[in-house]
Design a protein around this motif. Structure first.
Motif, mmCIF file in Angstrom:
data_model
loop_
_atom_site.group_PDB
_atom_site.id
_atom_site.type_symbol
_atom_site.label_atom_id
_atom_site.label_comp_id
_atom_site.label_asym_id
_atom_site.label_seq_id
_atom_site.Cartn_x
_atom_site.Cartn_y
_atom_site.Cartn_z
ATOM 1 N N PHE A 44 0.827 -1.214 0.000
ATOM 2 C CA PHE A 44 0.000 0.000 0.000
ATOM 3 C C PHE A 44 0.858 1.260 0.000
ATOM 4 C CE2 PHE A 44 -3.497 -2.746 1.772
ATOM 5 C CZ PHE A 44 -4.325 -2.620 0.673
ATOM 6 N N LEU A 45 1.925 1.244 0.793
ATOM 7 C CA LEU A 45 2.831 2.398 0.808
ATOM 8 C C LEU A 45 3.484 2.590 -0.557
ATOM 9 C CD1 LEU A 45 4.643 2.259 4.264
ATOM 10 C CD2 LEU A 45 3.256 4.114 3.367
ATOM 11 N N TYR A 46 3.922 1.505 -1.154
ATOM 12 C CA TYR A 46 4.555 1.555 -2.466
ATOM 13 C C TYR A 46 3.581 2.111 -3.511
ATOM 14 C CZ TYR A 46 6.777 0.025 -6.788
ATOM 15 O OH TYR A 46 7.326 -0.007 -8.040
ATOM 16 N N LEU A 47 2.356 1.601 -3.497
ATOM 17 C CA LEU A 47 1.350 2.059 -4.450
ATOM 18 C C LEU A 47 1.055 3.546 -4.270
ATOM 19 C CD1 LEU A 47 -0.713 1.409 -6.678
ATOM 20 C CD2 LEU A 47 -2.346 0.860 -4.858
ATOM 21 N N GLY A 48 0.847 3.968 -3.022
ATOM 22 C CA GLY A 48 0.561 5.380 -2.750
ATOM 23 C C GLY A 48 1.712 6.281 -3.153
ATOM 24 N N GLU A 49 2.922 5.853 -2.840
ATOM 25 C CA GLU A 49 4.106 6.648 -3.181
ATOM 26 C C GLU A 49 4.287 6.708 -4.689
ATOM 27 O OE1 GLU A 49 7.888 8.021 -4.143
ATOM 28 O OE2 GLU A 49 7.217 5.984 -4.582
ATOM 29 N N SER A 50 4.018 5.613 -5.383
ATOM 30 C CA SER A 50 4.159 5.584 -6.848
ATOM 31 C C SER A 50 3.170 6.523 -7.524
ATOM 32 C CB SER A 50 3.956 4.158 -7.378
ATOM 33 O OG SER A 50 4.955 3.311 -6.889
ATOM 34 N N ILE A 51 1.931 6.534 -7.034
ATOM 35 C CA ILE A 51 0.924 7.433 -7.595
ATOM 36 C C ILE A 51 1.323 8.882 -7.349
ATOM 37 C CG2 ILE A 51 -1.472 8.225 -7.367
ATOM 38 C CD1 ILE A 51 -2.192 5.231 -6.832
ATOM 39 N N LEU A 52 1.752 9.175 -6.118
ATOM 40 C CA LEU A 52 2.196 10.531 -5.786
ATOM 41 C C LEU A 52 3.378 10.951 -6.657
ATOM 42 C CD1 LEU A 52 1.955 13.027 -3.944
ATOM 43 C CD2 LEU A 52 3.525 11.878 -2.364
ATOM 44 N N ALA A 53 4.344 10.046 -6.845
ATOM 45 C CA ALA A 53 5.517 10.347 -7.669
ATOM 46 C C ALA A 53 5.110 10.625 -9.116
ATOM 47 C CB ALA A 53 6.516 9.197 -7.615
ATOM 48 N N CYS A 54 4.166 9.866 -9.634
ATOM 49 C CA CYS A 54 3.693 10.068 -11.010
ATOM 50 C C CYS A 54 3.035 11.436 -11.158
ATOM 51 C CB CYS A 54 2.722 8.952 -11.374
ATOM 52 S SG CYS A 54 2.113 9.037 -13.063
ATOM 53 N N VAL A 55 2.196 11.798 -10.184
ATOM 54 C CA VAL A 55 1.514 13.098 -10.221
ATOM 55 C C VAL A 55 2.531 14.235 -10.144
ATOM 56 C CG1 VAL A 55 -0.038 14.616 -8.912
ATOM 57 C CG2 VAL A 55 -0.677 12.234 -9.326
ATOM 58 N N VAL A 56 3.486 14.113 -9.233
ATOM 59 C CA VAL A 56 4.511 15.153 -9.069
ATOM 60 C C VAL A 56 5.365 15.258 -10.333
ATOM 61 C CG1 VAL A 56 6.612 15.774 -7.794
ATOM 62 C CG2 VAL A 56 4.562 15.064 -6.554
ATOM 63 N N PHE A 57 5.733 14.121 -10.913
ATOM 64 C CA PHE A 57 6.536 14.111 -12.134
ATOM 65 C C PHE A 57 5.828 14.887 -13.254
ATOM 66 C CE2 PHE A 57 7.727 11.981 -16.170
ATOM 67 C CZ PHE A 57 9.085 12.267 -16.170
ATOM 68 N N ILE A 58 4.572 14.565 -13.489
ATOM 69 C CA ILE A 58 3.826 15.226 -14.558
ATOM 70 C C ILE A 58 3.607 16.702 -14.234
ATOM 71 C CG2 ILE A 58 1.589 15.315 -15.741
ATOM 72 C CD1 ILE A 58 1.574 12.207 -15.526
ATOM 73 N N TRP A 59 3.266 16.999 -12.978
ATOM 74 C CA TRP A 59 3.044 18.391 -12.573
ATOM 75 C C TRP A 59 4.298 19.230 -12.791
ATOM 76 C CZ3 TRP A 59 5.044 21.191 -8.262
ATOM 77 C CH2 TRP A 59 4.472 22.450 -8.095
ATOM 78 N N LEU A 60 5.468 18.685 -12.403
ATOM 79 C CA LEU A 60 6.712 19.437 -12.600
ATOM 80 C C LEU A 60 7.053 19.580 -14.080
ATOM 81 C CD1 LEU A 60 8.949 18.187 -9.644
ATOM 82 C CD2 LEU A 60 7.998 20.479 -9.980
#
Length: 194
Positions: A44-60
């Protein structure tokens, strides 16, 4: 076609994004392979962190691309091709930093620990599937993967950087096709001097 300011912006944006994505990669590696968390919690932590990382990557990427488009000469504009090439170049530079960060983290924590953690997680998943009643012959793939992990040597920094570099070209290009269309600027004809 691209001036010194363009390349400075690519390196600066790539460095910022690279540090953020390297930190994300380190968290993922730690949670999955070095921590003592239960499989469900780690997943669950991995999944949540991966989604957050994807959002941050695209946003940046959007933020950096939009800023680059606004800084371009209004008489020349910022074409779709320039926007896409900017995004891919930033992503490539990001991949280099992620590869270096990943290699340094794995070396610092110990490659043997990474191998032991990987094998432990694979055995947990195998036990989970066995508990669900899946036939033992179908679980042989886990034994093959464990053997492959156990016999593999630690990738060199160059191998890790090349792998990350290649992945981030794809990671940047996929959203880049859409981002480039949204940030492109047409030349302002009225400002042209003859």
């Amino acid at each position: 076609m691209y001036n010194k300011d363009f390349w400075y912006d690519v390196m600066r944006s790539g460095a910022i994004l690279g540090v953020v994505m390297a930190a994300s990669r380190i968290v993922e590696r730690y949670v999955l392979f070095y921590s003592d968390m239960e499989l469900a919690t780690a997943s669950f932590l991995y999944l949540g962190e991966s989604i957050l990382a994807c959002v941050v990557f695209i946003w940046l990427l959007v933020r950096f691309s939009r800023r680059r488009a606004l800084q371009s000469d209004s008489r020349l504009g910022f074409s779709y091709g320039m926007a896409l090439s900017y995004i891919i170049l930033v992503s490539m530079f990001t991949g280099i930093i992620v590869g270096v960060g990943d290699t340094l983290f794995t070396s610092f924590m110990g490659y043997d620990g990474y191998v032991a953690g990987t094998i432990s997680r694979l055995n947990e998943v195998k036990s989970l599937y066995a508990g669900m009643g899946i036939n033992g012959s179908e679980l042989k793939i886990f034994d093959d993967v464990v053997h492959a992990v156990r016999t593999a040597t630690q990738p060199t920094m160059l191998q890790s950087v090349f792998s990350s570099f290649s992945n981030y070209i794809l990671y940047g290009a996929l959203p880049g096709f859409i981002i480039a269309a949204s940030v492109k600027r047409n030349p302002e004809i009225g400002n042209m001097e003859f």
